[in-house]
Design a protein around this motif. Structure first.
Motif, PDB file in Angstrom:
ATOM      1  N   UNK A 124       0.920  -0.955   0.032  1.00  0.00           N
ATOM      2  CA  UNK A 124      -0.129   0.071  -0.077  1.00  0.00           C
ATOM      3  C   UNK A 124       0.980   1.359   0.127  1.00  0.00           C
ATOM      4  N   UNK A 125       0.767   2.233  -1.047  1.00  0.00           N
ATOM      5  CA  UNK A 125       1.770   3.327  -1.043  1.00  0.00           C
ATOM      6  C   UNK A 125       0.797   4.408  -0.189  1.00  0.00           C
ATOM      7  N   UNK A 126       1.499   5.652  -0.481  1.00  0.00           N
ATOM      8  CA  UNK A 126       1.098   6.731   0.439  1.00  0.00           C
ATOM      9  C   UNK A 126      -0.178   7.112   0.027  1.00  0.00           C
ATOM     10  N   UNK A 127      -0.388   7.127  -1.152  1.00  0.00           N
ATOM     11  CA  UNK A 127      -1.829   7.398  -1.685  1.00  0.00           C
ATOM     12  C   UNK A 127      -2.956   6.326  -1.387  1.00  0.00           C
ATOM     13  N   UNK A 128      -2.657   5.453  -0.444  1.00  0.00           N
ATOM     14  CA  UNK A 128      -3.332   4.233  -0.147  1.00  0.00           C
ATOM     15  C   UNK A 128      -3.743   3.444  -1.324  1.00  0.00           C
ATOM     16  N   UNK A 129      -3.009   3.542  -2.444  1.00  0.00           N
ATOM     17  CA  UNK A 129      -3.302   2.475  -3.247  1.00  0.00           C
ATOM     18  C   UNK A 129      -2.531   1.251  -3.157  1.00  0.00           C
ATOM     19  N   UNK A 130      -3.210  -0.015  -3.405  1.00  0.00           N
ATOM     20  CA  UNK A 130      -2.642  -1.282  -3.193  1.00  0.00           C
ATOM     21  C   UNK A 130      -2.182  -1.660  -4.651  1.00  0.00           C
ATOM     22  N   UNK A 131      -1.165  -2.574  -4.617  1.00  0.00           N
ATOM     23  CA  UNK A 131      -0.705  -3.174  -5.693  1.00  0.00           C
ATOM     24  C   UNK A 131       0.365  -4.510  -5.576  1.00  0.00           C
ATOM     25  N   UNK A 132       0.352  -5.220  -6.474  1.00  0.00           N
ATOM     26  CA  UNK A 132       1.158  -6.492  -6.121  1.00  0.00           C
ATOM     27  C   UNK A 132       2.476  -6.308  -6.845  1.00  0.00           C
ATOM     28  N   UNK A 133       3.517  -6.959  -5.962  1.00  0.00           N
ATOM     29  CA  UNK A 133       5.175  -6.519  -6.443  1.00  0.00           C
ATOM     30  C   UNK A 133       5.320  -7.849  -6.304  1.00  0.00           C
ATOM     31  N   UNK A 134       6.321  -8.308  -7.413  1.00  0.00           N
ATOM     32  CA  UNK A 134       7.009  -9.562  -7.177  1.00  0.00           C
ATOM     33  C   UNK A 134       8.224  -9.381  -6.564  1.00  0.00           C
ATOM     34  N   UNK A 135       8.534 -10.688  -5.745  1.00  0.00           N
ATOM     35  CA  UNK A 135       9.883 -10.596  -5.020  1.00  0.00           C
ATOM     36  C   UNK A 135      10.875  -9.945  -5.472  1.00  0.00           C
ATOM     37  N   UNK A 136      11.045 -10.274  -6.974  1.00  0.00           N
ATOM     38  CA  UNK A 136      12.493  -9.858  -7.679  1.00  0.00           C
ATOM     39  C   UNK A 136      12.118  -8.306  -7.990  1.00  0.00           C
ATOM     40  N   UNK A 137      11.251  -7.597  -7.666  1.00  0.00           N
ATOM     41  CA  UNK A 137      11.062  -6.286  -7.762  1.00  0.00           C
ATOM     42  C   UNK A 137      11.305  -5.507  -6.450  1.00  0.00           C
ATOM     43  N   UNK A 138      11.370  -6.201  -5.347  1.00  0.00           N
ATOM     44  CA  UNK A 138      11.849  -5.712  -4.145  1.00  0.00           C
ATOM     45  C   UNK A 138      13.332  -5.304  -4.066  1.00  0.00           C
ATOM     46  N   UNK A 139      13.519  -4.040  -3.609  1.00  0.00           N
ATOM     47  CA  UNK A 139      14.982  -3.796  -3.409  1.00  0.00           C
ATOM     48  C   UNK A 139      15.504  -3.970  -1.962  1.00  0.00           C
TER      49      UNK A 139
END
Length: 289
Positions: A41-56
């Motif tokens: 959930x980002x700062x605008x309260x929007x939710x999205x899926x992120x793959x494990x490979x995208x996580x820094x």
């Protein structure tokens, strides 16, 4: 992050998906964990899926809470700076320090943060004890001027619509109030701004009241810290706008003010309604001005 377990409630930085407008990492809080992806959930309260490979990486605690001085950011990267500014902006905190610099973001609304009471609050105070504010910049310069008896300089810069014109007015407002002894000279300095804007501001595609000039204002103080006078050392006008403007833009405000406000007799005297032709032939082309 491949070897680090992602936990519910963690704050992370993640790569943007290809095709996004801004190719910079985003920050968010993990609200769901799956085997190969997480939902954030980002700062605008929007939710999205992120793959494990995208996580820094995990977000530093300073970025989670936000800071008033971005020198204190643990993640001192462009994406962390932008998120910190965005987070504060959403809380109507439009001023943020970066060391001795003040970053201001145009709120596009009137905020009750420029009152005389606030001017007094920032006068001769330790800025570390107060929220970042343009009055603090004014007070630092004014105090250094009196204590060191040396010239001070405040540079205001930014893109069109960022708020440079308003920031200049606010600095002048603070300096005019700092001595506590108002004079006609101080009032003249403040009242000169609308005249300068009439002759130097125009509508652009990004800003209805955009300064099309640069100016260097030299303000003189006496030994008691009172304003004695001021002058504009440099005034660089965008002269090409007088004869041509881009589509969707206008000429300087003064021309439209004259047409709207001058009596017929004065319009006739100065001739703004008459179209004068200056024919310049070049090959097969001719131009009217």
């Amino acid at each position: 992050m491949a070897n680090q377990k992602l936990m519910l409630g963690d704050y992370i930085w993640a790569k943007q998906l290809s095709g996004d407008e801004f190719d910079i990492p985003i920050g968010g809080k993990i609200v769901a964990v799956e085997s190969s992806r997480v939902k954030i959930q980002d700062d605008d309260q929007k939710e999205m899926y992120i793959s494990n490979q995208q996580v820094l990486k995990n977000m530093h605690v300073s970025s989670i809470k936000g800071v008033e001085d971005m020198i204190n950011l643990g993640d001192l990267q462009e994406y962390a700076i932008l998120r910190n500014l965005h987070k504060r902006y959403k809380e109507k905190l439009i001023y943020t320090y970066t060391g001795s610099m003040l970053i201001a973001i145009n709120p596009y609304e009137l905020l009750p943060i420029y009152t005389n009471a606030l001017i007094k609050e920032y006068r001769n105070q330790n800025t570390e004890d107060l929220l970042p504010h343009i009055f603090a910049i004014g007070d630092n310069s004014y105090s250094n001027l009196k204590n060191s008896a040396k010239d001070q300089c405040i540079v205001i810069s930014g893109e069109s619509g960022a708020g440079k014109t308003e920031s200049t007015k606010l600095i002048l407002q603070y300096l005019a109030s700092a001595s506590g002894q108002h004079s006609w000279v101080e009032q003249q300095i403040l009242e000169a701004n609308p005249i300068l804007e009439a002759f130097g501001n125009a509508k652009t595609v990004r800003n209805d009241n955009s300064s099309r000039f640069g100016k260097y204002i030299d303000i003189k103080f006496n030994k008691n810290g009172n304003i004695e006078g001021a002058k504009i050392e440099q005034y660089l006008l965008e002269k090409s706008r007088i004869v041509s403007q881009n589509e969707g833009e206008r000429n300087y405000h003064i021309f439209y003010s004259m047409l709207a406000g001058l009596p017929k007799r004065e319009k006739k005297a100065v001739g703004p309604t008459r179209r004068k032709q200056l024919r310049i032939s070049k090959g097969r082309k001719s131009f009217n001005m």
